[in-house]
Design a protein around this motif. Structure first.
Motif, PDB file in Angstrom:
ATOM      1  N   ARG A   2       0.667  -1.111  -0.245  1.00 36.36           N
ATOM      2  CA  ARG A   2      -0.023  -0.141   0.145  1.00 36.36           C
ATOM      3  C   ARG A   2       0.609   1.183  -0.417  1.00 36.36           C
ATOM      4  NH1 ARG A   2      -4.546   2.232  -1.674  1.00 36.36           N
ATOM      5  NH2 ARG A   2      -5.603  -0.041  -0.809  1.00 36.36           N
ATOM      6  N   LEU A   3       0.929   1.964  -1.398  1.00 36.56           N
ATOM      7  CA  LEU A   3       1.769   3.053  -1.240  1.00 36.56           C
ATOM      8  C   LEU A   3       0.487   4.139  -0.760  1.00 36.56           C
ATOM      9  CD1 LEU A   3       3.716   2.061  -3.875  1.00 36.56           C
ATOM     10  CD2 LEU A   3       5.107   2.129  -1.394  1.00 36.56           C
ATOM     11  N   TRP A   4       0.301   5.027  -0.387  1.00 37.46           N
ATOM     12  CA  TRP A   4      -1.305   5.569   0.435  1.00 37.46           C
ATOM     13  C   TRP A   4      -0.498   6.938  -0.765  1.00 37.46           C
ATOM     14  CZ3 TRP A   4      -4.815   3.955   3.136  1.00 37.46           C
ATOM     15  CH2 TRP A   4      -4.308   3.166   3.740  1.00 37.46           C
ATOM     16  N   SER A   5      -1.719   7.614  -1.064  1.00 38.41           N
ATOM     17  CA  SER A   5      -1.930   9.025  -1.355  1.00 38.41           C
ATOM     18  C   SER A   5      -1.662   9.649  -0.466  1.00 38.41           C
ATOM     19  CB  SER A   5      -2.999   9.298  -2.384  1.00 38.41           C
ATOM     20  OG  SER A   5      -3.008   7.644  -2.837  1.00 38.41           O
ATOM     21  N   ILE A   6      -2.318  10.075   0.428  1.00 38.69           N
ATOM     22  CA  ILE A   6      -3.078  10.578   2.059  1.00 38.69           C
ATOM     23  C   ILE A   6      -1.280  10.856   2.237  1.00 38.69           C
ATOM     24  CG2 ILE A   6      -4.769   9.750   1.655  1.00 38.69           C
ATOM     25  CD1 ILE A   6      -4.022   7.939   4.669  1.00 38.69           C
ATOM     26  N   HIS A   7      -1.351  11.946   2.882  1.00 41.59           N
ATOM     27  CA  HIS A   7      -0.299  12.250   3.854  1.00 41.59           C
ATOM     28  C   HIS A   7       0.508  11.061   5.102  1.00 41.59           C
ATOM     29  CE1 HIS A   7       2.676  15.248   5.982  1.00 41.59           C
ATOM     30  NE2 HIS A   7       2.709  15.608   5.129  1.00 41.59           N
ATOM     31  N   PRO A   8       1.524  11.441   5.075  1.00 40.09           N
ATOM     32  CA  PRO A   8       2.281  10.607   6.509  1.00 40.09           C
ATOM     33  C   PRO A   8       0.928  10.301   7.907  1.00 40.09           C
ATOM     34  CG  PRO A   8       3.870  10.501   4.213  1.00 40.09           C
ATOM     35  CD  PRO A   8       2.749  11.588   3.819  1.00 40.09           C
ATOM     36  N   LYS A   9       1.477  12.202   7.849  1.00 40.97           N
ATOM     37  CA  LYS A   9       0.816  12.064   9.091  1.00 40.97           C
ATOM     38  C   LYS A   9      -0.113  11.904   9.638  1.00 40.97           C
ATOM     39  CE  LYS A   9      -2.109  16.167   8.434  1.00 40.97           C
ATOM     40  NZ  LYS A   9      -1.870  17.757   7.998  1.00 40.97           N
ATOM     41  N   HIS A  10      -1.096  11.138   8.931  1.00 42.82           N
ATOM     42  CA  HIS A  10      -2.279  10.261   8.902  1.00 42.82           C
ATOM     43  C   HIS A  10      -2.455   9.152   9.186  1.00 42.82           C
ATOM     44  CE1 HIS A  10      -4.742  13.891   7.552  1.00 42.82           C
ATOM     45  NE2 HIS A  10      -4.101  13.797   6.414  1.00 42.82           N
ATOM     46  N   LEU A  11      -1.235   8.600   8.784  1.00 42.39           N
ATOM     47  CA  LEU A  11      -0.831   7.031   9.648  1.00 42.39           C
ATOM     48  C   LEU A  11      -0.349   6.685  10.872  1.00 42.39           C
ATOM     49  CD1 LEU A  11       1.072   5.993   6.719  1.00 42.39           C
ATOM     50  CD2 LEU A  11      -1.220   6.023   6.830  1.00 42.39           C
ATOM     51  N   ASP A  12      -1.129   5.478  11.479  1.00 47.93           N
ATOM     52  CA  ASP A  12      -0.358   5.387  13.129  1.00 47.93           C
ATOM     53  C   ASP A  12       1.345   4.328  12.537  1.00 47.93           C
ATOM     54  OD1 ASP A  12      -1.243   2.943  11.438  1.00 47.93           O
ATOM     55  OD2 ASP A  12      -1.838   2.255  13.544  1.00 47.93           O
ATOM     56  N   PRO A  13       1.970   4.874  13.990  1.00 47.27           N
ATOM     57  CA  PRO A  13       3.334   4.031  13.737  1.00 47.27           C
ATOM     58  C   PRO A  13       3.307   3.442  12.518  1.00 47.27           C
ATOM     59  CG  PRO A  13       2.847   5.178  15.870  1.00 47.27           C
ATOM     60  CD  PRO A  13       2.161   5.040  15.617  1.00 47.27           C
ATOM     61  N   GLN A  14       1.856   1.990  12.550  1.00 43.02           N
ATOM     62  CA  GLN A  14       2.861   1.100  12.591  1.00 43.02           C
ATOM     63  C   GLN A  14       2.376   0.675  10.975  1.00 43.02           C
ATOM     64  OE1 GLN A  14       0.994   0.842  15.228  1.00 43.02           O
ATOM     65  NE2 GLN A  14       0.460  -0.833  16.262  1.00 43.02           N
ATOM     66  N   GLY A  15       1.629   2.017  11.255  1.00 43.60           N
ATOM     67  CA  GLY A  15       1.210   2.277   9.385  1.00 43.60           C
ATOM     68  C   GLY A  15       2.016   3.254   8.669  1.00 43.60           C
ATOM     69  N   LEU A  16       3.112   3.618   9.373  1.00 44.77           N
ATOM     70  CA  LEU A  16       4.345   4.670   8.819  1.00 44.77           C
ATOM     71  C   LEU A  16       5.445   4.057   8.369  1.00 44.77           C
ATOM     72  CD1 LEU A  16       5.456   7.512   8.357  1.00 44.77           C
ATOM     73  CD2 LEU A  16       5.872   7.842  10.664  1.00 44.77           C
ATOM     74  N   VAL A  17       5.328   3.195   9.914  1.00 44.15           N
ATOM     75  CA  VAL A  17       6.743   1.323   9.578  1.00 44.15           C
ATOM     76  C   VAL A  17       6.229   1.053   7.877  1.00 44.15           C
ATOM     77  CG1 VAL A  17       8.022   0.052  10.630  1.00 44.15           C
ATOM     78  CG2 VAL A  17       7.674   1.913  11.583  1.00 44.15           C
ATOM     79  N   ALA A  18       5.181   0.104   8.115  1.00 48.83           N
ATOM     80  CA  ALA A  18       4.732  -0.120   7.268  1.00 48.83           C
ATOM     81  C   ALA A  18       5.253   0.396   6.085  1.00 48.83           C
ATOM     82  CB  ALA A  18       3.556  -1.136   6.908  1.00 48.83           C
ATOM     83  N   LEU A  19       4.437   2.125   5.667  1.00 50.75           N
ATOM     84  CA  LEU A  19       4.804   2.384   3.961  1.00 50.75           C
ATOM     85  C   LEU A  19       6.335   2.666   3.982  1.00 50.75           C
ATOM     86  CD1 LEU A  19       3.633   4.732   2.197  1.00 50.75           C
ATOM     87  CD2 LEU A  19       3.494   6.019   3.493  1.00 50.75           C
ATOM     88  N   TRP A  20       6.841   3.043   5.136  1.00 51.20           N
ATOM     89  CA  TRP A  20       8.718   3.188   4.813  1.00 51.20           C
ATOM     90  C   TRP A  20       9.092   1.682   4.224  1.00 51.20           C
ATOM     91  CZ3 TRP A  20      11.721   6.469   4.243  1.00 51.20           C
ATOM     92  CH2 TRP A  20      13.577   6.201   4.574  1.00 51.20           C
ATOM     93  N   ARG A  21       9.053   0.607   4.419  1.00 45.96           N
ATOM     94  CA  ARG A  21       9.422  -0.541   3.789  1.00 45.96           C
ATOM     95  C   ARG A  21       8.235  -0.999   2.620  1.00 45.96           C
ATOM     96  NH1 ARG A  21       8.823  -3.968  10.145  1.00 45.96           N
ATOM     97  NH2 ARG A  21      10.197  -3.777  11.139  1.00 45.96           N
ATOM     98  N   GLU A  22       7.355  -0.443   2.217  1.00 47.90           N
ATOM     99  CA  GLU A  22       7.012  -0.403   1.235  1.00 47.90           C
ATOM    100  C   GLU A  22       7.127  -0.077   0.251  1.00 47.90           C
ATOM    101  OE1 GLU A  22       2.738  -1.920   2.032  1.00 47.90           O
ATOM    102  OE2 GLU A  22       3.341  -3.257   3.351  1.00 47.90           O
TER     103      GLU A  22
END
Length: 142
Positions: A2-22
């Motif tokens: 999942r490569l979010w189009s939304i700003h990363p500030k909206h993500l929880d810690p798990q979501g931000l780490v997952a976004l970085w890895r993906e």
């Protein structure tokens, strides 16, 4: 992936780490350094750019900036330098779809953050994206 189009500030810690890895995986795919995920639809918006590697680099820089603002120590040296400045577009329908998807995830995974975001009209886009009117993007798996 999942490569979010939304700003990363909206993500929880798990979501931000997952976004970085993906996103790092997406960069590896676009550089031809891995065989997996080469045809993943989330990559289409980057592949279709005149400078796909610059696009993913700028995308990763946006994630890194949010991580840094939160006090996380993501390794910026993993981001390949962008040789061009690019701007990507995303539809308002895609943004709404992702917002609904994120809120459902947060409701189960981080109720406090869900509570904070649930009455928000909609999210800000990731800094690399410009929003224009339209339906959910054709590459999105619904």
């Amino acid at each position: 992936m999942r490569l979010w189009s939304i700003h990363p500030k909206h993500l929880d810690p798990q979501g931000l780490v997952a976004l970085w890895r993906e996103s790092l995986l997406a960069q590896a795919v676009l550089r031809g350094e891995t065989r997996g995920y080469r045809n993943h639809p989330q990559l289409d918006r980057f592949k279709n750019q005149a400078a796909p590697l610059a696009a993913i680099s700028l995308y990763l820089n946006g994630i890194h900036a949010e991580a840094k603002a939160r006090g996380y120590n993501f390794n910026k040296s993993k981001i390949q330098p962008a040789r061009k400045i690019v701007s990507l577009t995303v539809t308002s329908g895609q943004m709404a779809y992702e917002w609904k998807h994120l809120l459902a995830k947060l409701k189960a995974r981080n109720p406090a953050l869900h509570q904070a975001w649930r009455n928000t009209e909609g999210p800000e886009p990731h800094p690399v994206f410009n929003v224009h009117p339209g339906d959910v993007e054709p590459w999105e798996r619904q």
